[in-house]
Design an enzyme around this catalytic site. Structure first.
Site, PDB file in Angstrom:
ATOM      1  N   THR A  86       0.883  -1.186   0.000  1.00  0.00           N
ATOM      2  CA  THR A  86       0.000   0.000   0.000  1.00  0.00           C
ATOM      3  C   THR A  86       0.912   1.225   0.000  1.00  0.00           C
ATOM      4  O   THR A  86       0.992   1.945   0.995  1.00  0.00           O
ATOM      5  CB  THR A  86      -0.911   0.032   1.246  1.00  0.00           C
ATOM      6  OG1 THR A  86      -0.100  -0.100   2.431  1.00  0.00           O
ATOM      7  CG2 THR A  86      -1.925  -1.063   1.221  1.00  0.00           C
ATOM      8  N   THR A 122      -1.087  -2.635   5.615  1.00  0.00           N
ATOM      9  CA  THR A 122      -1.478  -1.451   6.397  1.00  0.00           C
ATOM     10  C   THR A 122      -2.458  -0.640   5.565  1.00  0.00           C
ATOM     11  O   THR A 122      -2.094  -0.115   4.510  1.00  0.00           O
ATOM     12  CB  THR A 122      -0.229  -0.631   6.734  1.00  0.00           C
ATOM     13  OG1 THR A 122       0.619  -1.451   7.524  1.00  0.00           O
ATOM     14  CG2 THR A 122      -0.573   0.633   7.488  1.00  0.00           C
ATOM     15  N   LYS A 207      -3.125   0.421  13.955  1.00  0.00           N
ATOM     16  CA  LYS A 207      -1.853   0.286  13.238  1.00  0.00           C
ATOM     17  C   LYS A 207      -1.206   1.654  12.972  1.00  0.00           C
ATOM     18  O   LYS A 207      -0.017   1.867  13.230  1.00  0.00           O
ATOM     19  CB  LYS A 207      -2.105  -0.453  11.919  1.00  0.00           C
ATOM     20  CG  LYS A 207      -0.977  -0.435  10.956  1.00  0.00           C
ATOM     21  CD  LYS A 207       0.199  -1.244  11.464  1.00  0.00           C
ATOM     22  CE  LYS A 207       1.412  -0.999  10.589  1.00  0.00           C
ATOM     23  NZ  LYS A 207       2.517  -1.855  10.938  1.00  0.00           N
ATOM     24  N   HIS A 254      16.202   6.482  20.995  1.00  0.00           N
ATOM     25  CA  HIS A 254      17.587   6.650  20.553  1.00  0.00           C
ATOM     26  C   HIS A 254      17.632   7.777  19.526  1.00  0.00           C
ATOM     27  O   HIS A 254      17.032   7.672  18.461  1.00  0.00           O
ATOM     28  CB  HIS A 254      18.119   5.365  19.912  1.00  0.00           C
ATOM     29  CG  HIS A 254      18.122   4.211  20.857  1.00  0.00           C
ATOM     30  ND1 HIS A 254      18.982   4.142  21.916  1.00  0.00           N
ATOM     31  CD2 HIS A 254      17.337   3.110  20.929  1.00  0.00           C
ATOM     32  CE1 HIS A 254      18.733   3.038  22.607  1.00  0.00           C
ATOM     33  NE2 HIS A 254      17.727   2.396  22.025  1.00  0.00           N
ATOM     34  N   CYS A 263       7.813   2.119   6.472  1.00  0.00           N
ATOM     35  CA  CYS A 263       6.569   2.217   7.249  1.00  0.00           C
ATOM     36  C   CYS A 263       6.314   3.592   7.857  1.00  0.00           C
ATOM     37  O   CYS A 263       5.302   4.221   7.550  1.00  0.00           O
ATOM     38  CB  CYS A 263       6.582   1.172   8.351  1.00  0.00           C
ATOM     39  SG  CYS A 263       6.885  -0.466   7.704  1.00  0.00           S
ATOM     40  N   LYS A 326      18.174   1.232   8.603  1.00  0.00           N
ATOM     41  CA  LYS A 326      18.560   0.693   9.905  1.00  0.00           C
ATOM     42  C   LYS A 326      19.357  -0.583   9.641  1.00  0.00           C
ATOM     43  O   LYS A 326      19.396  -1.045   8.484  1.00  0.00           O
ATOM     44  CB  LYS A 326      17.339   0.426  10.786  1.00  0.00           C
ATOM     45  CG  LYS A 326      16.432  -0.681  10.272  1.00  0.00           C
ATOM     46  CD  LYS A 326      15.367  -0.965  11.300  1.00  0.00           C
ATOM     47  CE  LYS A 326      14.638  -2.252  10.978  1.00  0.00           C
ATOM     48  NZ  LYS A 326      13.670  -2.607  11.987  1.00  0.00           N
TER      49      LYS A 326
HETATM   50  C1  UGA Z   1       8.235  -0.207  12.136  1.00  0.00           C
HETATM   51  C2  UGA Z   1       7.610  -0.592  13.485  1.00  0.00           C
HETATM   52  O1  UGA Z   1       8.625  -0.609  14.503  1.00  0.00           O
HETATM   53  C3  UGA Z   1       6.946  -1.956  13.404  1.00  0.00           C
HETATM   54  O2  UGA Z   1       6.282  -2.245  14.639  1.00  0.00           O
HETATM   55  C4  UGA Z   1       5.909  -1.930  12.269  1.00  0.00           C
HETATM   56  O3  UGA Z   1       5.301  -3.190  12.100  1.00  0.00           O
HETATM   57  C5  UGA Z   1       6.615  -1.570  10.968  1.00  0.00           C
HETATM   58  O4  UGA Z   1       7.222  -0.282  11.111  1.00  0.00           O
HETATM   59  C6  UGA Z   1       5.555  -1.547   9.883  1.00  0.00           C
HETATM   60  O5  UGA Z   1       4.642  -0.727   9.965  1.00  0.00           O
HETATM   61  O6  UGA Z   1       5.576  -2.429   9.027  1.00  0.00           O
HETATM   62  P1  UGA Z   1      10.516  -0.820  10.860  1.00  0.00           P
HETATM   63  O7  UGA Z   1      10.132   0.259   9.898  1.00  0.00           O
HETATM   64  O8  UGA Z   1      10.952  -2.141  10.353  1.00  0.00           O
HETATM   65  O9  UGA Z   1       9.280  -1.130  11.857  1.00  0.00           O
HETATM   66  O10 UGA Z   1      11.716  -0.265  11.722  1.00  0.00           O
HETATM   67  P2  UGA Z   1      11.959   0.316  13.177  1.00  0.00           P
HETATM   68  O11 UGA Z   1      12.852  -0.592  13.906  1.00  0.00           O
HETATM   69  O12 UGA Z   1      10.711   0.719  13.844  1.00  0.00           O
HETATM   70  O13 UGA Z   1      12.787   1.624  12.809  1.00  0.00           O
HETATM   71  C7  UGA Z   1      12.219   2.671  12.026  1.00  0.00           C
HETATM   72  C8  UGA Z   1      13.153   3.838  11.932  1.00  0.00           C
HETATM   73  O14 UGA Z   1      13.245   4.515  13.175  1.00  0.00           O
HETATM   74  C9  UGA Z   1      14.590   3.486  11.552  1.00  0.00           C
HETATM   75  O15 UGA Z   1      15.069   4.419  10.623  1.00  0.00           O
HETATM   76  C10 UGA Z   1      15.345   3.570  12.872  1.00  0.00           C
HETATM   77  O16 UGA Z   1      16.707   3.860  12.709  1.00  0.00           O
HETATM   78  C11 UGA Z   1      14.613   4.708  13.537  1.00  0.00           C
HETATM   79  N1  UGA Z   1      14.709   4.686  15.008  1.00  0.00           N
HETATM   80  C12 UGA Z   1      14.111   3.705  15.734  1.00  0.00           C
HETATM   81  C13 UGA Z   1      15.397   5.701  15.649  1.00  0.00           C
HETATM   82  O17 UGA Z   1      15.953   6.637  15.021  1.00  0.00           O
HETATM   83  N2  UGA Z   1      15.447   5.697  17.021  1.00  0.00           N
HETATM   84  C14 UGA Z   1      14.857   4.732  17.768  1.00  0.00           C
HETATM   85  O18 UGA Z   1      14.928   4.802  19.019  1.00  0.00           O
HETATM   86  C15 UGA Z   1      14.182   3.700  17.095  1.00  0.00           C
END
Ligand code: UGA
Length: 436
Positions: A86, A122, A207, A254, A263, A326
């Site tokens: 989506t 989503t 969501k 962080h 996402c 990430k």
């Molecule tokens: C995110 C959500 O965490 C999942 O629960 C959700 O299912 C998913 O989106 C989705 O909607 O499909 P994701 O995008 O895989 O998951 O990655 P995250 O680990 O959440 O990180 C997202 C971004 O935030 C990254 O760029 C990461 O570096 C950043 N981030 C995360 C930070 O800058 N600081 C933090 O403390 C955590």
């Protein structure tokens, strides 16, 4: 139970393989013949730790199969999951639901037994209602129920997230839908994973609310990081200090170069559109989207400052370590690295980069960047070394070697993975985020 998963992308494939591993019989369906052929050969379309092994073992056990033919794949199944993309619609940020509706139409044409149709993609509030309308208008005589079951998987940790979820959310409007979903998730009931049954529209909104809230947490701490730099405070201690409050919690605090990925950027925009459509403004999410977008280029400017400003940066060399949004993924979507690289190359900085998994996908997105085979090759002759993504491989760099190879020992650590005293003790100029 027999399950069909329509869409064998990230969500569909991980969910399908995990359901098969629970003991269900699963068919993953995708229109992309090449993708299905490669899956038959055990080749994954995405990089996700543990996925190839999980797929292979369940194919061998006869519980997981692949096909391009929806009609065959949905035959005799109890639940049909829609897990197609989506993406943000070009121009207006609305979620593009054309793939979801096309699948619903095809299901309607071929449904030959009673089944629950589950949206795992989503999708904005009200999509389930529309899927239900499409199925009803298809003239099918089978009993069906449309259920919402959003996924909360994180890339890089998706299998663990699926098997040990914080919660499962199921939005169903009738007992048939609830009963089938209870059976589908029975293995997790036994694990005592919390399951929230709610209405379909509520589930759809949960969501977006979850992702928008997490994006808000990150953006909040990023702004605190900027303030820390100005007032002489340490953002990591601020995170700890507020995170120890159970009402706030320590996760997603962080500070870094801004959130990216497939996402948060897309879902926050789609939520804004829904809010606009329903004339119910979400000012906080609006601010989060803008602040995060600005932050990515601001991180590029931080690197330029480390090079003595845009003027003197021209012709200098920067080494970028980490390109994906990430670690533990090859996903480059909305990665802050793209904006950082652009900010540098725009003013004539030469950029060399290394990423453990992302370079193949990154190369066409940043054509001016020279991809290297290992971190030290990227660092060779650099005026500044920039850690953009916190891959484990960068946590224990041989800093003496880095210092010898770099032209000037300047390290910009956008993920705060090093201790300032350690790095400075080795003679580096060390710049991090929110630690003055
Ligand atoms: C995110 C959500 O965490 C999942 O629960 C959700 O299912 C998913 O989106 C989705 O909607 O499909 P994701 O995008 O895989 O998951 O990655 P995250 O680990 O959440 O990180 C997202 C971004 O935030 C990254 O760029 C990461 O570096 C950043 N981030 C995360 C930070 O800058 N600081 C933090 O403390 C955590």
């Amino acid at each position: 139970m027999k399950i069909a998963m329509v869409g064998s992308g990230y969500v569909g494939l991980v969910s399908g393989a995990c359901f098969a591993d629970f003991g269900h019989e699963v068919v993953c369906i995708d229109k992309d013949q090449d993708k299905i052929d490669r899956l038959h050969d055990g080749v994954m379309p995405i990089y996700e730790p543990g996925l190839a092994e999980l797929v292979t073992s369940n194919v061998t056990a006869g519980r997981l199969a692949f096909t391009t033919l929806l009609q065959d794949g949905i035959s005799g199944v109890d639940a049909i999951f829609i897990a197609v993309g989506t993406p943000s619609r070009r121009g207006d940020g609305h979620a593009d639901l054309s793939y979801v509706y096309a699948v619903a139409q095809e299901i309607g044409q071929h449904l030959a037994n009673d089944a629950v149709v589950v949206t795992k993609s989503t999708v904005p509030v009200g999509t389930g209602d529309e899927v239900e309308r499409i199925l009803r208008e298809s003239g099918t005589t089978c009993r069906f129920s449309v259920v919402s079951n959003p996924e909360f998987l994180r890339e890089g940790a998706a299998i663990n997230d699926f098997k040990r979820p914080d919660r499962i959310v199921i939005g169903a409007e009738d007992e048939f839908g609830r009963d089938v979903m209870r059976e589908v998730y029975r293995p997790l009931f036994l694990n005592e994973s919390p399951i929230l049954f709610t209405g379909r529209r509520t589930s759809e909104l949960i969501k977006y609310a979850a992702n928008a809230f997490l994006a808000t947490k990150i953006t909040f701490i990023n702004e605190m990081a900027d303030l820390c730099e100005k007032v002489g405070a340490n953002v990591q201690d601020v995170s700890r200090g507020i995170g120890m409050d159970n009402r706030i919690g320590p996760k997603f605090l962080h500070a870094g170069p801004g959130y990216g990925g497939s996402c948060f950027p897309k879902d926050t925009l789609a939520l804004l559109k829904t809010a606009e459509d329903y004339d119910s403004p979400t000012r906080i999410v609006e601010a989060v989207v803008t602040a995060n977008e600005n932050r990515k280029r601001a991180m590029g400017r931080k690197v330029l400052d480390a090079l003595g400003g845009a003027e003197s940066a021209r012709g200098k060399k920067a080494a970028m370590l980490g390109l994906t949004f990430k670690p533990n993924t090859d996903d480059m979507r909305d990665s802050p690295a793209i904006a950082v690289a652009k900010t540098l190359t725009d003013v004539g900085v030469e950029v060399a980069a290394y990423d453990p998994e992302g370079m193949e996908i990154a190369a066409p997105l940043m054509p001016e960047v020279a991809m290297q085979d290992d971190p030290y090759a990227a660092i060779d002759g650099a005026d500044v070394v920039v850690i953009v993504t916190e891959w484990d491989a960068f946590r224990a760099l041989d800093l003496r070697r880095v210092k010898d190879l770099a032209k000037t020992p300047v390290l910009v650590d956008l993920r705060n993975i090093y201790h300032p005293d350690d790095v400075r003790g080795l003679g580096f100029e060390y710049i991090s985020v929110g630690r003055s």
